[in-house]
Design an enzyme around this catalytic site. Structure first.
Site, PDB file in Angstrom:
ATOM      1  CG  ASP A 102      -0.320  -0.076   2.525  1.00  0.00           C
ATOM      2  OD1 ASP A 102       0.856   0.328   2.629  1.00  0.00           O
ATOM      3  OD2 ASP A 102      -0.960  -0.530   3.492  1.00  0.00           O
ATOM      4  CB  THR A 103      -0.080   4.819  -0.435  1.00  0.00           C
ATOM      5  OG1 THR A 103      -0.928   4.524  -1.548  1.00  0.00           O
ATOM      6  CG2 THR A 103       0.635   6.141  -0.685  1.00  0.00           C
TER       7      THR A 103
END
Length: 328
Positions: A102-103
């Protein structure tokens, strides 16, 4: 006859990994690499234009007009095949992504090009473990378990010692090891289960709930501490939640300041290409290295199913043996 661009593309088919920085979505990483690969492929020298024979009228003087039309066979280039007319030879290539980060997370991100996408699917059908480093901090709880979330609680942490933290980690590791055996599709009283427990190969077949196969503290400087985690079928959100639960077990709170994937199956940080090396030449070199390593290992059929576990699972074997005998 294959063009230079096609020959280059064939060398690019396979698996490799890059280092995804925190704060960048994995789709942007994939798109950047795809763009760079297309530039590298289309920069390959183009083949000479094919020629065709055409009958062209010969120039003549006015005095020769009464003699009729004179034509001759001439070889001319086929302009419809010119790159300025046809456009780039490669306009799209398929770049597959393995276990996504994820980011908020950073670290090893496995990618595949061309036929390597099939190898990528086969790679993740085996019991692949991943290693993470979690940077955490006591004293705060947020709505998303990260230090960037909205603070919902603050607490003291002076009573927390490294021994207390180690006991909580051991408890969590023991619970997850029992879950690991529970999801194993093998009769615990069989000879096969015993042999797999001796080798530390017991585990779920296919998807299961997230399982921690290893958990230890590698740095303890309150309020900050660092955890090293080895796991199966996890998400980064689950790992951040584990940090939150550790804080609660210690009668405090904790948030995760960073998640970094240091190993995904056979791929480690040493294999990961940083942003400056996301070029066709460097990707090709990384893929060729992967192919040569794969050929040199030549794993057996039994090792093929668990080739992704051979890097750092020695610490699991003894625990699985103890749990195996405890479940009999």
């Amino acid at each position: 006859m294959a063009t230079p661009a096609i020959r280059t593309f064939r060398k690019l088919e396979g698996l490799f990994c890059v280092y995804k920085p925190a704060g960048v979505h994995w789709k942007l990483v994939r798109d950047s690499i795809e763009t760079n690969l297309l530039k590298g492929l289309n920069a390959a020298p183009s083949q000479p234009l094919p020629h065709e024979v055409r009958l062209l009228a010969q120039p003549r003087h006015e005095s020769e007009a009464s003699k009729g039309l004179t034509v001759s066979a001439v070889s001319v280039p086929v302009l419809s095949k010119h790159p300025l007319v046809t456009g780039p030879e490669f306009q799209h290539i398929r770049v597959g992504v393995g276990h996504r980060l994820d980011t908020f997370s950073s670290g090893v991100l496995v990618l595949a090009v061309g036929n390597g996408n099939k190898a990528l699917n086969d790679f993740y059908t085996t019991r692949v473990t991943r290693d993470y480093t979690l940077e955490a901090e006591f004293g705060t709880a947020t709505d998303n378990f990260t230090n960037t979330g909205r603070v919902v609680e603050r607490s003291t942490y002076d009573h927390i010692t490294q021994d207390k933290l180690e006991r909580v980690l051991s408890m969590l590791e023991g619970v997850n090891q029992k879950t690991l055996l529970t999801y194993s599709s093998i009769d615990m009283r069989s000879q096969e289960a015993y042999e797999m427990a001796v080798q530390g190969l017991l585990g779920p077949e296919g998807k299961s709930t997230p399982i921690l196969t290893g958990l230890r503290c590698i740095r303890f400087q309150p309020p900050n501490f660092t955890l090293e985690v080895q796991c199966l079928n996890e998400t980064q959100k689950y790992l951040r939640k584990i940090v939150h639960e550790i804080g609660l077990e210690l009668r405090s709170t904790a948030v995760c300041n960073g998640v970094r994937c240091t190993r995904d199956g056979l791929f480690t940080l040493q294999d990961a290409l940083i942003h400056h090396h996301w070029t066709a030449a460097d990707v090709m070199q990384a893929i060729q290295l992967y192919h040569s390593t794969k050929k040199n290992k030549k794993p057996s059929k039994a090792a093929n199913k668990t080739s992704a576990l051979q890097t750092s699972e020695d610490n699991i074997t003894e625990t699985q043996q103890k749990l195996y005998f405890a479940m009999l």
